[in-house]
Design an enzyme around this catalytic site. Structure first.
Site, PDB file in Angstrom:
ATOM      1  N   ASP A   6     146.611  92.634 101.231  1.00  0.00           N
ATOM      2  CA  ASP A   6     146.414  91.865  99.748  1.00  0.00           C
ATOM      3  C   ASP A   6     147.932  91.860  99.832  1.00  0.00           C
ATOM      4  OD1 ASP A   6     144.900  92.047  97.517  1.00  0.00           O
ATOM      5  OD2 ASP A   6     144.646  93.968  97.160  1.00  0.00           O
ATOM      6  N   SER A   7     148.000  91.808  97.703  1.00  0.00           N
ATOM      7  CA  SER A   7     149.175  91.656  97.459  1.00  0.00           C
ATOM      8  C   SER A   7     149.374  93.408  96.475  1.00  0.00           C
ATOM      9  CB  SER A   7     148.710  91.116  95.831  1.00  0.00           C
ATOM     10  OG  SER A   7     147.188  91.756  95.110  1.00  0.00           O
ATOM     11  N   TYR A  38     149.457  88.901  92.546  1.00  0.00           N
ATOM     12  CA  TYR A  38     149.637  87.546  92.956  1.00  0.00           C
ATOM     13  C   TYR A  38     148.748  86.762  91.983  1.00  0.00           C
ATOM     14  CZ  TYR A  38     150.853  88.457  98.055  1.00  0.00           C
ATOM     15  OH  TYR A  38     151.676  89.570  99.110  1.00  0.00           O
ATOM     16  N   GLY A  39     148.246  86.782  91.207  1.00  0.00           N
ATOM     17  CA  GLY A  39     147.520  85.993  90.630  1.00  0.00           C
ATOM     18  C   GLY A  39     147.343  85.481  89.795  1.00  0.00           C
ATOM     19  N   CYS A  69     142.042  89.315 100.155  1.00  0.00           N
ATOM     20  CA  CYS A  69     142.706  89.206  99.257  1.00  0.00           C
ATOM     21  C   CYS A  69     141.836  87.802  98.697  1.00  0.00           C
ATOM     22  CB  CYS A  69     143.893  88.895  99.061  1.00  0.00           C
ATOM     23  SG  CYS A  69     145.142  88.792  97.359  1.00  0.00           S
ATOM     24  N   ASN A  70     141.152  87.967  97.735  1.00  0.00           N
ATOM     25  CA  ASN A  70     141.040  85.986  97.451  1.00  0.00           C
ATOM     26  C   ASN A  70     142.036  85.598  97.112  1.00  0.00           C
ATOM     27  OD1 ASN A  70     139.378  88.437  96.182  1.00  0.00           O
ATOM     28  ND2 ASN A  70     137.498  86.487  97.198  1.00  0.00           N
ATOM     29  N   THR A  71     142.709  85.822  96.165  1.00  0.00           N
ATOM     30  CA  THR A  71     144.114  84.658  95.865  1.00  0.00           C
ATOM     31  C   THR A  71     144.740  84.327  96.898  1.00  0.00           C
ATOM     32  OG1 THR A  71     143.763  86.450  93.659  1.00  0.00           O
ATOM     33  CG2 THR A  71     145.856  84.437  94.061  1.00  0.00           C
ATOM     34  N   GLU A 147     145.691  99.762  90.374  1.00  0.00           N
ATOM     35  CA  GLU A 147     146.886  99.912  91.033  1.00  0.00           C
ATOM     36  C   GLU A 147     147.595 101.282  90.398  1.00  0.00           C
ATOM     37  OE1 GLU A 147     149.057  98.749  93.759  1.00  0.00           O
ATOM     38  OE2 GLU A 147     147.392  97.232  94.233  1.00  0.00           O
ATOM     39  N   CYS A 179     137.354  89.279  93.373  1.00  0.00           N
ATOM     40  CA  CYS A 179     138.779  89.738  93.480  1.00  0.00           C
ATOM     41  C   CYS A 179     138.247  91.231  93.954  1.00  0.00           C
ATOM     42  CB  CYS A 179     139.906  90.333  92.210  1.00  0.00           C
ATOM     43  SG  CYS A 179     141.213  90.894  92.329  1.00  0.00           S
ATOM     44  N   THR A 180     139.550  91.419  95.059  1.00  0.00           N
ATOM     45  CA  THR A 180     138.999  92.797  96.629  1.00  0.00           C
ATOM     46  C   THR A 180     139.790  93.854  95.379  1.00  0.00           C
ATOM     47  OG1 THR A 180     141.196  92.500  97.554  1.00  0.00           O
ATOM     48  CG2 THR A 180     139.774  91.273  98.370  1.00  0.00           C
ATOM     49  N   HIS A 181     140.575  94.067  94.519  1.00  0.00           N
ATOM     50  CA  HIS A 181     141.000  95.141  93.721  1.00  0.00           C
ATOM     51  C   HIS A 181     139.885  95.396  92.788  1.00  0.00           C
ATOM     52  CE1 HIS A 181     145.219  94.161  94.299  1.00  0.00           C
ATOM     53  NE2 HIS A 181     145.447  95.465  93.732  1.00  0.00           N
TER      54      HIS A 181
HETATM   55  N1  DGL Z   1     143.534  91.621  95.588  1.00  0.00           N
HETATM   56  C1  DGL Z   1     143.811  90.382  94.730  1.00  0.00           C
HETATM   57  C2  DGL Z   1     142.591  89.378  94.872  1.00  0.00           C
HETATM   58  O1  DGL Z   1     141.460  89.243  95.436  1.00  0.00           O
HETATM   59  C3  DGL Z   1     144.903  89.510  93.942  1.00  0.00           C
HETATM   60  C4  DGL Z   1     145.606  90.341  93.050  1.00  0.00           C
HETATM   61  C5  DGL Z   1     146.082  89.829  92.334  1.00  0.00           C
HETATM   62  O2  DGL Z   1     147.352  90.415  93.395  1.00  0.00           O
HETATM   63  O3  DGL Z   1     146.630  89.186  90.646  1.00  0.00           O
HETATM   64  O4  DGL Z   1     142.975  88.278  94.616  1.00  0.00           O
END
Ligand code: DGL
Length: 253
Positions: A6-7, A38-39, A69-71, A147, A179-181
């Site tokens: 993931d990011s 990453y978003g 990570c969805n992104t 984070e 988003c996994t966060h």
């Molecule tokens: N956890 C990530 C996701 O699922 C990325 C969040 C990010 O880095 O912007 O999209």
């Protein structure tokens, strides 16, 4: 060995579900926190990062990779599948279960800008959301909260309120965490929702359990499951300061 990336620490919300159903496997987790978030980055940038991390995980011995990570899934999974000879498991925006769950006919999706503009997300929405109103919002500042470990309290609630309120004011009763966060903020999201719409029952949908069960099926089919009687093992790597990764991992134990 299962590679997960993931990011940042978000993919640990997926690892948490994977470990429940595959408690005796070996894992390697990579947090790309030197390049997080990453978003807002371009598709090409995210593809380059995903490639580099995949090479690293393969060198370390991964034989299947979870793009937690969805992104990154939306931007890069088709390229990764073309370029590398291993199975990749990605995140799915949980539109289908959300559409089945809603009683108000309005589903709210919280995700990054990169996920919401991706073809993969747009196709999923077109396929499953017929007759249902889908409202979307970027979880503005959510990744930074997770984070930094500030997932509860007034500041976290104020940040969550700004992105959640527009969805609830449209009538949403089902909120997809795209988003996994964001699952690390589920407690705060639930609390803020209860304050904003006390008379509406809100369901929060995290796709991670479905992704974990899909991983288990693919590992079984591919003969990759290797149960270690002494329990699971995990190696943690990050491209930047490891503090956030160690702290968040500590909360899962
Ligand atoms: N956890 C990530 C996701 O699922 C990325 C969040 C990010 O880095 O912007 O999209």
């Amino acid at each position: 060995m299962t590679g997960i990336f993931d990011s940042g620490v978000g993919g640990l919300s997926v690892f948490r579900e994977i470990r429940k159903i595959l408690p005796q496997e070996r894992y390697i987790y990579f947090s790309d926190n030197a390049h997080c978030p990453y978003g807002e980055k371009s598709k090409e940038y995210v593809i380059d990062r995903a490639r580099e991390i995949t090479r690293f995980l393969l060198e370390k011995g991964a034989d299947i990779i979870v793009v937690a990570c969805n992104t990154a899934t939306a931007a890069a999974i088709s390229t990764l599948r073309e370029e590398f000879p291993v199975k990749f498991i990605g995140m799915e925006p949980a539109i289908k279960p959300a559409v089945q769950n809603t009683r108000t006919g309005v589903v709210g999706v919280l995700a990054t800008a990169g996920t919401l503009r991706a073809d993969k997300y747009i196709h999923t929405r077109e396929k499953f959301a017929e007759g249902i109103r889908i409202e979307e919002h970027v979880g503005q500042g959510f990744v930074e909260l997770v984070e930094s470990g500030n997932i509860y309290g007034e500041d976290a609630e104020a940040t969550v309120r700004k992105s959640l309120e527009p969805l609830l004011s449209c009538g949403a009763d089902t909120i997809v965490l795209g988003c996994t966060h964001y699952p690390f903020l589920a407690g705060t999201i639930g609390k803020v929702a209860a304050e904003l719409v006390p008379d509406r029952q809100i369901t929060i949908i995290d796709p991670a359990p479905a992704v974990a069960s899909h991983l288990a099926d693919v590992m079984e089919e591919e003969g990759l499951s290797k149960s270690h009687p002494e329990g699971y093992g995990i190696s943690l790597y990050s491209s930047g300061d490891p503090t956030a990764l160690e702290r968040t991992f500590g909360t899962l134990l």
